[in-house]
Design a protein around this motif. Structure first.
Motif, PDB file in Angstrom:
ATOM      1  N   PHE A 159      23.183 -54.710 -49.838  1.00  9.55           N
ATOM      2  CA  PHE A 159      22.885 -54.719 -51.269  1.00  9.55           C
ATOM      3  C   PHE A 159      21.394 -54.924 -51.506  1.00  9.55           C
ATOM      4  CE2 PHE A 159      27.347 -54.864 -51.594  1.00  9.55           C
ATOM      5  CZ  PHE A 159      27.709 -54.608 -52.913  1.00  9.55           C
ATOM      6  N   GLY A 160      20.877 -54.244 -52.526  1.00 10.61           N
ATOM      7  CA  GLY A 160      19.482 -54.408 -52.913  1.00 10.61           C
ATOM      8  C   GLY A 160      18.486 -53.637 -52.074  1.00 10.61           C
ATOM      9  N   LEU A 161      18.966 -52.702 -51.255  1.00  8.02           N
ATOM     10  CA  LEU A 161      18.059 -51.911 -50.423  1.00  8.02           C
ATOM     11  C   LEU A 161      17.758 -50.571 -51.093  1.00  8.02           C
ATOM     12  CD1 LEU A 161      19.669 -52.382 -46.891  1.00  8.02           C
ATOM     13  CD2 LEU A 161      17.745 -53.642 -47.866  1.00  8.02           C
ATOM     14  N   PRO A 162      16.506 -50.141 -51.101  1.00 11.54           N
ATOM     15  CA  PRO A 162      16.192 -48.826 -51.675  1.00 11.54           C
ATOM     16  C   PRO A 162      16.832 -47.717 -50.855  1.00 11.54           C
ATOM     17  CG  PRO A 162      14.284 -49.748 -50.537  1.00 11.54           C
ATOM     18  CD  PRO A 162      15.306 -50.833 -50.596  1.00 11.54           C
ATOM     19  N   GLY A 163      17.410 -46.745 -51.532  1.00  6.81           N
ATOM     20  CA  GLY A 163      17.992 -45.604 -50.859  1.00  6.81           C
ATOM     21  C   GLY A 163      19.332 -45.872 -50.208  1.00  6.81           C
ATOM     22  N   VAL A 164      19.969 -47.001 -50.531  1.00  5.73           N
ATOM     23  CA  VAL A 164      21.279 -47.336 -49.971  1.00  5.73           C
ATOM     24  C   VAL A 164      22.249 -47.630 -51.113  1.00  5.73           C
ATOM     25  CG1 VAL A 164      22.596 -48.940 -48.541  1.00  5.73           C
ATOM     26  CG2 VAL A 164      20.293 -48.247 -47.847  1.00  5.73           C
ATOM     27  N   ASP A 165      23.378 -46.938 -51.089  1.00  5.19           N
ATOM     28  CA  ASP A 165      24.422 -47.110 -52.105  1.00  5.19           C
ATOM     29  C   ASP A 165      25.591 -47.872 -51.475  1.00  5.19           C
ATOM     30  OD1 ASP A 165      26.044 -46.855 -54.345  1.00  5.19           O
ATOM     31  OD2 ASP A 165      26.751 -44.851 -53.786  1.00  5.19           O
ATOM     32  N   PRO A 166      25.721 -49.191 -51.752  1.00  3.35           N
ATOM     33  CA  PRO A 166      26.757 -49.984 -51.086  1.00  3.35           C
ATOM     34  C   PRO A 166      28.123 -49.841 -51.750  1.00  3.35           C
ATOM     35  CG  PRO A 166      25.391 -51.410 -52.444  1.00  3.35           C
ATOM     36  CD  PRO A 166      24.834 -50.019 -52.591  1.00  3.35           C
ATOM     37  N   TRP A 167      29.136 -49.679 -50.922  1.00  2.00           N
ATOM     38  CA  TRP A 167      30.520 -49.599 -51.372  1.00  2.00           C
ATOM     39  C   TRP A 167      31.272 -50.815 -50.842  1.00  2.00           C
ATOM     40  CZ3 TRP A 167      33.337 -45.091 -53.430  1.00  2.00           C
ATOM     41  CH2 TRP A 167      32.474 -44.083 -53.881  1.00  2.00           C
ATOM     42  N   ASP A 168      31.488 -51.806 -51.713  1.00  2.00           N
ATOM     43  CA  ASP A 168      32.250 -52.981 -51.303  1.00  2.00           C
ATOM     44  C   ASP A 168      33.703 -52.804 -51.714  1.00  2.00           C
ATOM     45  OD1 ASP A 168      32.221 -53.345 -54.043  1.00  2.00           O
ATOM     46  OD2 ASP A 168      31.168 -55.256 -54.002  1.00  2.00           O
ATOM     47  N   VAL A 169      34.483 -53.876 -51.617  1.00  2.00           N
ATOM     48  CA  VAL A 169      35.923 -53.774 -51.861  1.00  2.00           C
ATOM     49  C   VAL A 169      36.233 -53.329 -53.291  1.00  2.00           C
ATOM     50  CG1 VAL A 169      36.159 -56.214 -52.516  1.00  2.00           C
ATOM     51  CG2 VAL A 169      38.122 -54.992 -51.509  1.00  2.00           C
ATOM     52  N   THR A 170      35.339 -53.600 -54.224  1.00  2.00           N
ATOM     53  CA  THR A 170      35.604 -53.240 -55.617  1.00  2.00           C
ATOM     54  C   THR A 170      35.520 -51.733 -55.852  1.00  2.00           C
ATOM     55  OG1 THR A 170      33.291 -53.449 -56.345  1.00  2.00           O
ATOM     56  CG2 THR A 170      34.631 -55.454 -56.359  1.00  2.00           C
ATOM     57  N   MET A 205      19.408 -40.706 -49.754  1.00  2.00           N
ATOM     58  CA  MET A 205      20.366 -41.758 -50.061  1.00  2.00           C
ATOM     59  C   MET A 205      21.384 -41.884 -48.921  1.00  2.00           C
ATOM     60  SD  MET A 205      21.385 -44.096 -52.209  1.00  2.00           S
ATOM     61  CE  MET A 205      20.539 -43.691 -53.748  1.00  2.00           C
ATOM     62  N   ILE A 206      21.743 -43.119 -48.584  1.00  2.00           N
ATOM     63  CA  ILE A 206      22.773 -43.415 -47.602  1.00  2.00           C
ATOM     64  C   ILE A 206      23.886 -44.196 -48.285  1.00  2.00           C
ATOM     65  CG2 ILE A 206      23.321 -44.650 -45.452  1.00  2.00           C
ATOM     66  CD1 ILE A 206      21.515 -42.224 -45.068  1.00  2.00           C
ATOM     67  N   ALA A 207      25.125 -43.839 -48.032  1.00  2.00           N
ATOM     68  CA  ALA A 207      26.261 -44.596 -48.554  1.00  2.00           C
ATOM     69  C   ALA A 207      26.711 -45.589 -47.487  1.00  2.00           C
ATOM     70  CB  ALA A 207      27.407 -43.664 -48.926  1.00  2.00           C
ATOM     71  N   ALA A 208      26.710 -46.871 -47.820  1.00  2.00           N
ATOM     72  CA  ALA A 208      27.163 -47.922 -46.906  1.00  2.00           C
ATOM     73  C   ALA A 208      28.591 -48.291 -47.305  1.00  2.00           C
ATOM     74  CB  ALA A 208      26.243 -49.134 -46.984  1.00  2.00           C
ATOM     75  N   LEU A 209      29.545 -47.943 -46.448  1.00  2.00           N
ATOM     76  CA  LEU A 209      30.963 -48.054 -46.784  1.00  2.00           C
ATOM     77  C   LEU A 209      31.602 -49.289 -46.161  1.00  2.00           C
ATOM     78  CD1 LEU A 209      32.021 -44.324 -46.226  1.00  2.00           C
ATOM     79  CD2 LEU A 209      30.970 -45.374 -48.253  1.00  2.00           C
ATOM     80  N   TYR A 210      32.496 -49.918 -46.912  1.00  2.00           N
ATOM     81  CA  TYR A 210      33.248 -51.095 -46.455  1.00  2.00           C
ATOM     82  C   TYR A 210      32.318 -52.257 -46.128  1.00  2.00           C
ATOM     83  CZ  TYR A 210      36.656 -47.345 -45.766  1.00  2.00           C
ATOM     84  OH  TYR A 210      37.472 -46.243 -45.938  1.00  2.00           O
ATOM     85  N   PRO A 234      28.003 -36.871 -51.479  1.00  2.00           N
ATOM     86  CA  PRO A 234      27.589 -35.959 -50.401  1.00  2.00           C
ATOM     87  C   PRO A 234      26.687 -36.607 -49.347  1.00  2.00           C
ATOM     88  CG  PRO A 234      26.106 -35.700 -52.235  1.00  2.00           C
ATOM     89  CD  PRO A 234      27.093 -36.774 -52.649  1.00  2.00           C
ATOM     90  N   HIS A 235      26.392 -37.904 -49.499  1.00  2.00           N
ATOM     91  CA  HIS A 235      25.375 -38.525 -48.661  1.00  2.00           C
ATOM     92  C   HIS A 235      25.925 -38.948 -47.297  1.00  2.00           C
ATOM     93  CE1 HIS A 235      23.028 -38.519 -52.290  1.00  2.00           C
ATOM     94  NE2 HIS A 235      23.890 -39.320 -52.902  1.00  2.00           N
ATOM     95  N   PRO A 236      25.059 -39.001 -46.278  1.00  2.00           N
ATOM     96  CA  PRO A 236      25.465 -39.550 -44.983  1.00  2.00           C
ATOM     97  C   PRO A 236      25.888 -41.011 -45.136  1.00  2.00           C
ATOM     98  CG  PRO A 236      23.342 -38.424 -44.829  1.00  2.00           C
ATOM     99  CD  PRO A 236      23.657 -38.544 -46.286  1.00  2.00           C
ATOM    100  N   VAL A 237      26.648 -41.499 -44.152  1.00  2.00           N
ATOM    101  CA  VAL A 237      27.240 -42.820 -44.313  1.00  2.00           C
ATOM    102  C   VAL A 237      26.946 -43.731 -43.127  1.00  2.00           C
ATOM    103  CG1 VAL A 237      29.125 -41.800 -45.649  1.00  2.00           C
ATOM    104  CG2 VAL A 237      29.466 -42.288 -43.225  1.00  2.00           C
TER     105      VAL A 237
END
Length: 207
Positions: free
Chosen positions: A14-25, A1-6, A34-37
């Motif tokens: 958004f909508g990508l497997p293995g990617v956790d998106p962090w938007d303004v909300t 899993m990868i965290a996509a920040l800001y 614990p995931h790479p970013v």
């Protein structure tokens, strides 16, 4: 899993497997692993017009981004990954990061194991050259497409103004409407995939 920040809400991450998106909300400043970013902290208060619009200067303080860049930098250092900002971002000097050469190549950025480089997103699908600085830590450092990307000339600008002016004003000058800033700031899919692939190597290093 990868965290996509800001990242932009419902945008490229958004909508990508293995990617956790962090938007303004979600407020990426609170990310605790614990995931790479892959981090795209806001750049408005670090760029050329950090103080405000040219006709209304001195509205803001340098780096007044509510701690976003500092948090993003810590996330990359703590969990591995990569951060991107526009070329000549004042954040580099503010946080004591080495200034990368415009010709390309990774250089040591700091004493925290970080590395930095300059790469143009025009090599990876952006309308303009869009020179970008990367900061990476805890990852494999790939050989990128260094140097200047090809000049893109809008056909309508060429028709209206001729080659010299069309070359000078660039492609983005011909994109109008309220979405101009969003289009300019958007991360092309090819460049997004490159950043994700860099961040994923942190998983291999930790294994």
């Amino acid at each position: 899993m990868i965290a996509a920040l800001y990242v932009e809400t419902d945008g490229a991450y958004f909508g990508l497997p293995g990617v956790d998106p962090w938007d303004v909300t979600r407020d990426a400043r609170t990310y605790a692993g614990p995931h790479p970013v892959v981090a795209h902290p806001p750049c408005q208060r670090w760029g050329r017009y950090w103080h405000g619009a040219p006709n209304k200067p001195h509205q803001y303080k340098l780096g007044a981004d509510q701690g976003c860049f500092a948090a993003a930098l810590n996330s990359v250092r703590n969990f591995g990954g990569v951060l991107e900002h526009p070329k000549d971002s004042h954040a580099w000097r503010y946080f004591g990061l080495a200034i990368p050469p415009g010709t390309g190549g990774w250089i040591k950025a700091d004493d925290f194991g970080g590395w930095t480089c300059c790469v143009e997103q025009g090599h990876y699908g952006h309308f303009s050259r869009k020179a970008t600085w990367l900061y990476a830590a805890g990852v494999d450092l790939p050989e990128l497409k260094w140097g200047k990307s090809g000049q893109r000339i809008h056909p309508r600008a060429l028709e209206l103004h001729g080659y010299e002016k069309a070359r000078r004003i660039g492609w983005m000058a011909m994109i109008g409407g309220k979405d101009k800033t969003r289009i300019r700031d958007a991360t092309p899919a090819e460049f997004r995939d490159l950043l994700i692939s860099i961040a994923r190597t942190a998983v291999r290093q930790a294994a």
